[in-house]
Design a protein around this motif. Structure first.
Motif, PDB file in Angstrom:
ATOM      1  N   GLY A   1       0.809  -1.219   0.000  1.00 54.82           N
ATOM      2  CA  GLY A   1       0.000   0.000   0.000  1.00 54.82           C
ATOM      3  C   GLY A   1       0.837   1.261   0.000  1.00 54.82           C
ATOM      4  O   GLY A   1       0.489   2.247  -0.670  1.00 54.82           O
ATOM      5  N   GLN A   2       1.962   1.257   0.747  1.00 54.59           N
ATOM      6  CA  GLN A   2       2.823   2.439   0.787  1.00 54.59           C
ATOM      7  C   GLN A   2       3.411   2.754  -0.583  1.00 54.59           C
ATOM      8  O   GLN A   2       3.398   3.916  -1.028  1.00 54.59           O
ATOM      9  CB  GLN A   2       3.958   2.210   1.801  1.00 54.59           C
ATOM     10  CG  GLN A   2       3.509   2.162   3.252  1.00 54.59           C
ATOM     11  CD  GLN A   2       4.653   1.810   4.177  1.00 54.59           C
ATOM     12  OE1 GLN A   2       4.932   0.633   4.427  1.00 54.59           O
ATOM     13  NE2 GLN A   2       5.353   2.822   4.677  1.00 54.59           N
ATOM     14  N   VAL A   3       3.939   1.741  -1.256  1.00 51.11           N
ATOM     15  CA  VAL A   3       4.598   1.958  -2.546  1.00 51.11           C
ATOM     16  C   VAL A   3       3.570   2.277  -3.632  1.00 51.11           C
ATOM     17  O   VAL A   3       3.773   3.192  -4.446  1.00 51.11           O
ATOM     18  CB  VAL A   3       5.434   0.729  -2.934  1.00 51.11           C
ATOM     19  CG1 VAL A   3       6.100   0.940  -4.290  1.00 51.11           C
ATOM     20  CG2 VAL A   3       6.480   0.432  -1.869  1.00 51.11           C
ATOM     21  N   MET A   4       2.455   1.531  -3.656  1.00 50.99           N
ATOM     22  CA  MET A   4       1.427   1.782  -4.674  1.00 50.99           C
ATOM     23  C   MET A   4       0.817   3.173  -4.504  1.00 50.99           C
ATOM     24  O   MET A   4       0.591   3.880  -5.496  1.00 50.99           O
ATOM     25  CB  MET A   4       0.340   0.714  -4.589  1.00 50.99           C
ATOM     26  CG  MET A   4       0.789  -0.686  -4.993  1.00 50.99           C
ATOM     27  SD  MET A   4       1.252  -0.804  -6.746  1.00 50.99           S
ATOM     28  CE  MET A   4      -0.337  -0.606  -7.540  1.00 50.99           C
ATOM     29  N   ALA A   5       0.569   3.580  -3.279  1.00 50.50           N
ATOM     30  CA  ALA A   5      -0.013   4.903  -3.030  1.00 50.50           C
ATOM     31  C   ALA A   5       0.947   6.011  -3.460  1.00 50.50           C
ATOM     32  O   ALA A   5       0.526   7.032  -4.022  1.00 50.50           O
ATOM     33  CB  ALA A   5      -0.360   5.046  -1.552  1.00 50.50           C
ATOM     34  N   GLU A   6       2.229   5.801  -3.204  1.00 51.75           N
ATOM     35  CA  GLU A   6       3.214   6.802  -3.597  1.00 51.75           C
ATOM     36  C   GLU A   6       3.278   6.950  -5.113  1.00 51.75           C
ATOM     37  O   GLU A   6       3.384   8.064  -5.638  1.00 51.75           O
ATOM     38  CB  GLU A   6       4.586   6.421  -3.029  1.00 51.75           C
ATOM     39  CG  GLU A   6       5.672   7.452  -3.324  1.00 51.75           C
ATOM     40  CD  GLU A   6       7.014   7.066  -2.707  1.00 51.75           C
ATOM     41  OE1 GLU A   6       8.016   7.712  -3.053  1.00 51.75           O
ATOM     42  OE2 GLU A   6       7.039   6.113  -1.898  1.00 51.75           O
ATOM     43  N   ASN A   7       3.213   5.838  -5.813  1.00 54.02           N
ATOM     44  CA  ASN A   7       3.270   5.884  -7.270  1.00 54.02           C
ATOM     45  C   ASN A   7       1.983   6.434  -7.879  1.00 54.02           C
ATOM     46  O   ASN A   7       2.015   7.107  -8.911  1.00 54.02           O
ATOM     47  CB  ASN A   7       3.546   4.486  -7.824  1.00 54.02           C
ATOM     48  CG  ASN A   7       5.007   4.088  -7.713  1.00 54.02           C
ATOM     49  OD1 ASN A   7       5.812   4.392  -8.580  1.00 54.02           O
ATOM     50  ND2 ASN A   7       5.358   3.421  -6.625  1.00 54.02           N
ATOM     51  N   LEU A   8       0.842   6.153  -7.252  1.00 54.90           N
ATOM     52  CA  LEU A   8      -0.444   6.616  -7.778  1.00 54.90           C
ATOM     53  C   LEU A   8      -0.836   7.989  -7.262  1.00 54.90           C
ATOM     54  O   LEU A   8      -1.844   8.560  -7.697  1.00 54.90           O
ATOM     55  CB  LEU A   8      -1.541   5.605  -7.409  1.00 54.90           C
ATOM     56  CG  LEU A   8      -1.409   4.206  -8.023  1.00 54.90           C
ATOM     57  CD1 LEU A   8      -2.431   3.254  -7.394  1.00 54.90           C
ATOM     58  CD2 LEU A   8      -1.609   4.271  -9.537  1.00 54.90           C
ATOM     59  N   LYS A   9      -0.050   8.515  -6.308  1.00 54.55           N
ATOM     60  CA  LYS A   9      -0.315   9.828  -5.709  1.00 54.55           C
ATOM     61  C   LYS A   9      -1.664   9.857  -4.995  1.00 54.55           C
ATOM     62  O   LYS A   9      -2.458  10.792  -5.128  1.00 54.55           O
ATOM     63  CB  LYS A   9      -0.267  10.941  -6.766  1.00 54.55           C
ATOM     64  CG  LYS A   9       0.986  10.959  -7.621  1.00 54.55           C
ATOM     65  CD  LYS A   9       2.248  11.109  -6.786  1.00 54.55           C
ATOM     66  CE  LYS A   9       3.492  11.126  -7.658  1.00 54.55           C
ATOM     67  NZ  LYS A   9       4.744  11.186  -6.836  1.00 54.55           N
ATOM     68  N   VAL A  10      -1.928   8.820  -4.226  1.00 50.84           N
ATOM     69  CA  VAL A  10      -3.166   8.743  -3.434  1.00 50.84           C
ATOM     70  C   VAL A  10      -2.796   8.265  -2.030  1.00 50.84           C
ATOM     71  O   VAL A  10      -1.652   7.874  -1.770  1.00 50.84           O
ATOM     72  CB  VAL A  10      -4.183   7.765  -4.064  1.00 50.84           C
ATOM     73  CG1 VAL A  10      -4.622   8.253  -5.437  1.00 50.84           C
ATOM     74  CG2 VAL A  10      -3.618   6.353  -4.145  1.00 50.84           C
ATOM     75  N   ILE A  11      -3.765   8.280  -1.134  1.00 51.55           N
ATOM     76  CA  ILE A  11      -3.518   7.755   0.202  1.00 51.55           C
ATOM     77  C   ILE A  11      -3.520   6.231   0.133  1.00 51.55           C
ATOM     78  O   ILE A  11      -4.184   5.640  -0.737  1.00 51.55           O
ATOM     79  CB  ILE A  11      -4.562   8.268   1.214  1.00 51.55           C
ATOM     80  CG1 ILE A  11      -5.974   7.810   0.830  1.00 51.55           C
ATOM     81  CG2 ILE A  11      -4.517   9.783   1.308  1.00 51.55           C
ATOM     82  CD1 ILE A  11      -7.028   8.193   1.861  1.00 51.55           C
ATOM     83  N   PRO A  12      -2.799   5.561   1.040  1.00 53.67           N
ATOM     84  CA  PRO A  12      -2.677   4.100   0.964  1.00 53.67           C
ATOM     85  C   PRO A  12      -4.016   3.364   0.963  1.00 53.67           C
ATOM     86  O   PRO A  12      -4.141   2.315   0.318  1.00 53.67           O
ATOM     87  CB  PRO A  12      -1.861   3.751   2.214  1.00 53.67           C
ATOM     88  CG  PRO A  12      -1.025   4.971   2.459  1.00 53.67           C
ATOM     89  CD  PRO A  12      -1.899   6.130   2.078  1.00 53.67           C
ATOM     90  N   ALA A  13      -5.020   3.897   1.661  1.00 54.75           N
ATOM     91  CA  ALA A  13      -6.310   3.205   1.750  1.00 54.75           C
ATOM     92  C   ALA A  13      -7.076   3.207   0.432  1.00 54.75           C
ATOM     93  O   ALA A  13      -8.045   2.462   0.278  1.00 54.75           O
ATOM     94  CB  ALA A  13      -7.172   3.832   2.848  1.00 54.75           C
TER      95      ALA A  13
END
Length: 309
Positions: A261-273
């Protein structure tokens, strides 16, 4: 008095000649007078005719066809009342209650939690996060009609931040359940639902994210498990969290120190949830809802079978 008499004697009407008699050809006969009255007030006779018409009459049935096709229409209830007697009262009450509940929950979705709470089913979710608690509540209330579902905080401290594999996910769910019962003093007779997300290499170089769901009911000696739908994870993201995990990470036997969730959220520019929603158009809450709903249905059938034995 004199002034009053003068006022009474005074003629306030204008000086107009009396009306001339009607022509002979416009005189109303008793029969034509009745016809005029009928034309002036057609609603009176139409209402009385409708009152005398049978529900089976062809013109009325044709006119009311779209209304009476549904069993929930008022005339549909009236027809049922003729054959079922008092059953109509309970049907009306139930339909009215459902309509009010639908209106209330539409205006304020949070009211659904209170309207459908109660009944004989109580479930504790081993989490206080809405993304887990709300779908569990909706699933059990959908299956059972009424259910009390609350969430309480519970952590799996001896499992990696990002569990890898089914075994690690199961250990995480078991630890959350045990910590919840111990720290929150939950009675053993109450069922607990625990959710643990994990990643797994299902095929060579193909990784997926999923959530393991476990329901335990010690009173009935029952344990049910399922997983949510799997979400494909780019191999580069898995490589990132592997490289970001320290070599001396004490829990590396169960996974990584950095979550997907941390890495995907950072790449997608969204919150981890919210990364599931932005990456796949399906949010995590819906994934949990579908999986818990199937488990709730199995749980209901299982306890019903147990009760009959």
């Amino acid at each position: 008095m004199e002034d009053s008499n003068k006022l009474n004697e005074k003629n306030f009407l204008p000086n107009v000649s009396p009306p001339s008699p009607l022509p002979v050809n416009l005189a109303l006969s008793p029969q034509s007078e009745t016809e005029v009255k009928q034309q002036m007030s057609p609603d009176v006779d139409e209402q009385s005719n409708i009152g005398n018409m049978s529900l089976n009459s062809e013109p009325l049935a044709s006119a009311l066809g779209p209304i009476t096709q549904s069993g929930s229409s008022l005339l549909g209830w009236m027809k049922e009342a003729a054959s079922s007697g008092g059953e109509i009262l309970s049907k009306v009450a139930e339909k009215a209650k459902n309509s009010v509940d639908n209106i209330v929950t539409t205006l304020d979705p949070q009211m659904k939690e209170y309207i459908y709470s109660g009944g004989d089913v109580e479930i504790i979710v081993a989490s206080d996060k809405d993304v887990k608690v709300k779908p569990c509540r909706e699933a059990f209330q959908t299956v059972f009609g009424k259910a009390t579902v609350i969430g309480l905080p519970a952590q799996a401290v001896n499992i990696a931040a990002q569990p890898v594999g089914f075994e690690a996910a199961l250990r995480g769910a078991q630890e959350r359940t045990a910590n919840l019962r111990t720290n929150s003093h939950i009675e053993d007779k109450l069922p607990v639902a625990a959710i643990e997300n994990f990643i797994i290499e299902a095929f060579p170089d193909q990784w997926f994210d999923a959530g393991l769901i476990m329901i335990t009911d010690p009173q009935r000696n029952l344990v049910l498990k399922s997983i949510t739908q799997m979400t494909p994870i780019p191999l580069a993201v898995v490589a990132t969290i592997r490289e970001s995990t320290p070599k001396d990470y004490p829990l590396q036997d169960t996974g990584f120190s950095v979550t997907i969730g941390q890495v995907m959220a950072e790449n997608l520019k969204v919150i981890p949830a919210e990364w599931h929603q932005h990456y796949t158009s399906v949010n995590r809450s819906d994934m949990i809802l579908n999986a818990v709903k199937s488990l709730a249905a199995i749980y209901k059938k299982t306890i019903a079978t147990t009760a009959e034995m």
